[in-house]
Design a protein around this motif. Sequence first.
Motif, PDB file in Angstrom:
ATOM      1  N   ARG A 299      17.298  -4.420   3.074  1.00 45.42           N
ATOM      2  CA  ARG A 299      16.912  -4.815   4.429  1.00 45.42           C
ATOM      3  C   ARG A 299      16.632  -3.622   5.338  1.00 45.42           C
ATOM      4  NH1 ARG A 299      21.768  -9.266   4.795  1.00 45.42           N
ATOM      5  NH2 ARG A 299      20.765 -10.904   3.567  1.00 45.42           N
ATOM      6  N   SER A 300      16.705  -2.420   4.797  1.00 44.35           N
ATOM      7  CA  SER A 300      16.460  -1.236   5.621  1.00 44.35           C
ATOM      8  C   SER A 300      14.963  -1.040   5.840  1.00 44.35           C
ATOM      9  CB  SER A 300      17.049   0.008   4.957  1.00 44.35           C
ATOM     10  OG  SER A 300      16.324   0.343   3.785  1.00 44.35           O
ATOM     11  N   THR A 301      14.624  -0.308   6.885  1.00 43.86           N
ATOM     12  CA  THR A 301      13.218  -0.042   7.185  1.00 43.86           C
ATOM     13  C   THR A 301      12.555   0.751   6.070  1.00 43.86           C
ATOM     14  OG1 THR A 301      13.670  -0.072   9.562  1.00 43.86           O
ATOM     15  CG2 THR A 301      11.641   1.006   8.847  1.00 43.86           C
ATOM     16  N   ALA A 302      13.275   1.743   5.541  1.00 48.70           N
ATOM     17  CA  ALA A 302      12.699   2.583   4.485  1.00 48.70           C
ATOM     18  C   ALA A 302      12.390   1.754   3.239  1.00 48.70           C
ATOM     19  CB  ALA A 302      13.657   3.720   4.142  1.00 48.70           C
ATOM     20  N   THR A 303      13.335   0.909   2.836  1.00 50.27           N
ATOM     21  CA  THR A 303      13.093   0.069   1.667  1.00 50.27           C
ATOM     22  C   THR A 303      12.011  -0.961   1.962  1.00 50.27           C
ATOM     23  OG1 THR A 303      15.387   0.345   0.946  1.00 50.27           O
ATOM     24  CG2 THR A 303      14.164  -1.495   0.000  1.00 50.27           C
ATOM     25  N   GLY A 304      11.988  -1.465   3.196  1.00 53.05           N
ATOM     26  CA  GLY A 304      10.942  -2.407   3.573  1.00 53.05           C
ATOM     27  C   GLY A 304       9.559  -1.791   3.456  1.00 53.05           C
ATOM     28  N   ASP A 305       9.419  -0.541   3.878  1.00 54.78           N
ATOM     29  CA  ASP A 305       8.129   0.143   3.752  1.00 54.78           C
ATOM     30  C   ASP A 305       7.750   0.317   2.279  1.00 54.78           C
ATOM     31  OD1 ASP A 305       7.787   0.344   6.479  1.00 54.78           O
ATOM     32  OD2 ASP A 305       8.621   2.368   6.616  1.00 54.78           O
ATOM     33  N   TRP A 306       8.743   0.695   1.469  1.00 54.78           N
ATOM     34  CA  TRP A 306       8.485   0.846   0.028  1.00 54.78           C
ATOM     35  C   TRP A 306       8.061  -0.483  -0.585  1.00 54.78           C
ATOM     36  CZ3 TRP A 306      11.449  -1.776  -3.665  1.00 54.78           C
ATOM     37  CH2 TRP A 306      11.132  -1.483  -5.008  1.00 54.78           C
ATOM     38  N   TYR A 307       8.793  -1.545  -0.266  1.00 55.58           N
ATOM     39  CA  TYR A 307       8.482  -2.850  -0.846  1.00 55.58           C
ATOM     40  C   TYR A 307       7.138  -3.367  -0.336  1.00 55.58           C
ATOM     41  CZ  TYR A 307       8.901  -7.762  -2.137  1.00 55.58           C
ATOM     42  OH  TYR A 307       8.666  -9.009  -2.650  1.00 55.58           O
ATOM     43  N   ALA A 308       6.811  -3.098   0.915  1.00 52.72           N
ATOM     44  CA  ALA A 308       5.516  -3.509   1.459  1.00 52.72           C
ATOM     45  C   ALA A 308       4.382  -2.873   0.659  1.00 52.72           C
ATOM     46  CB  ALA A 308       5.415  -3.123   2.931  1.00 52.72           C
ATOM     47  N   ASP A 309       4.535  -1.599   0.325  1.00 56.55           N
ATOM     48  CA  ASP A 309       3.513  -0.918  -0.478  1.00 56.55           C
ATOM     49  C   ASP A 309       3.428  -1.522  -1.879  1.00 56.55           C
ATOM     50  OD1 ASP A 309       2.945   0.760   1.631  1.00 56.55           O
ATOM     51  OD2 ASP A 309       4.247   2.382   0.919  1.00 56.55           O
ATOM     52  N   GLN A 310       4.588  -1.855  -2.454  1.00 58.90           N
ATOM     53  CA  GLN A 310       4.599  -2.432  -3.797  1.00 58.90           C
ATOM     54  C   GLN A 310       3.942  -3.814  -3.814  1.00 58.90           C
ATOM     55  OE1 GLN A 310       5.791  -0.737  -6.679  1.00 58.90           O
ATOM     56  NE2 GLN A 310       5.620   0.866  -5.123  1.00 58.90           N
ATOM     57  N   LEU A 311       4.262  -4.640  -2.822  1.00 58.81           N
ATOM     58  CA  LEU A 311       3.657  -5.971  -2.765  1.00 58.81           C
ATOM     59  C   LEU A 311       2.157  -5.861  -2.515  1.00 58.81           C
ATOM     60  CD1 LEU A 311       3.990  -9.014  -2.861  1.00 58.81           C
ATOM     61  CD2 LEU A 311       4.532  -8.987  -0.412  1.00 58.81           C
ATOM     62  N   SER A 312       1.761  -4.904  -1.709  1.00 61.03           N
ATOM     63  CA  SER A 312       0.340  -4.683  -1.471  1.00 61.03           C
ATOM     64  C   SER A 312      -0.378  -4.347  -2.776  1.00 61.03           C
ATOM     65  CB  SER A 312       0.154  -3.554  -0.450  1.00 61.03           C
ATOM     66  OG  SER A 312      -1.214  -3.312  -0.211  1.00 61.03           O
ATOM     67  N   LEU A 313       0.233  -3.494  -3.595  1.00 61.39           N
ATOM     68  CA  LEU A 313      -0.353  -3.159  -4.895  1.00 61.39           C
ATOM     69  C   LEU A 313      -0.450  -4.396  -5.785  1.00 61.39           C
ATOM     70  CD1 LEU A 313       1.464   0.222  -5.674  1.00 61.39           C
ATOM     71  CD2 LEU A 313      -0.970  -0.083  -5.138  1.00 61.39           C
TER      72      LEU A 313
END
Length: 212
Positions: free
Chosen positions: A184-198
């Motif tokens: 739920r952290s911002t850093a992990t959210g940014d990482w997961y957002a990039d992964q879902l985008s891919l």
Amino acid sequence: MPSQPPRRSPGGEVRQRDAERSRRAIMEAAVVEFGTHGYAGARVSRIAERAGVNKQLISYYFGGKQGLRDAVTDSWHDRGPALYPPGASLADVAANYVRAAVADPDMFRLLVWEAMGDYGPDTGDERRTAWMHRFVEDVAARQESGELPPGIDPRALGLAIFAAAAAPVVFAPIATAMGIEQPRSTATGDWYADQLSLLVRALGDAPAGRPD
């Protein structure tokens, strides 16, 4: 001893700013309360205490708990254009929703409460229905343009993307068990957002075909 000048009451502009601050504080407190306890378990007194206002203001501004819940839902719909800007790829839209979920987890928890049947007295949400219909129509148009594979029902594809975007908040314990730290952290959210985008972009590269 000179007399003190009479105190002036706040002008209209000051009162307007105070009212806006109170409404905003109530809305922010309500999102946390509804996300934590659901509609049925939410208490106006706790919302007022968290917001630092008299609970009578909730009735004054929103007409009560149901009106406040509706206002919270409307505020989420108002964010739609920023999350789904014209010309954005669906991969970017999915990433936007991930970041919105991580930034405002209580709003997504409220959706989970609703999924379990905790809607409140009025279950109708015309704005949500209209928004989801537009979302599905957009997915279908992207399939026709070749951005997404045509062999998947656009409703299923749209639902899967929306659910995946909410995963860091809704399925945080499962994410942790998978080795994703602080989902739920911002850093992990940014990482997961990039992964879902891919992942969404990869759908467009998949061979077209309709299952039998």
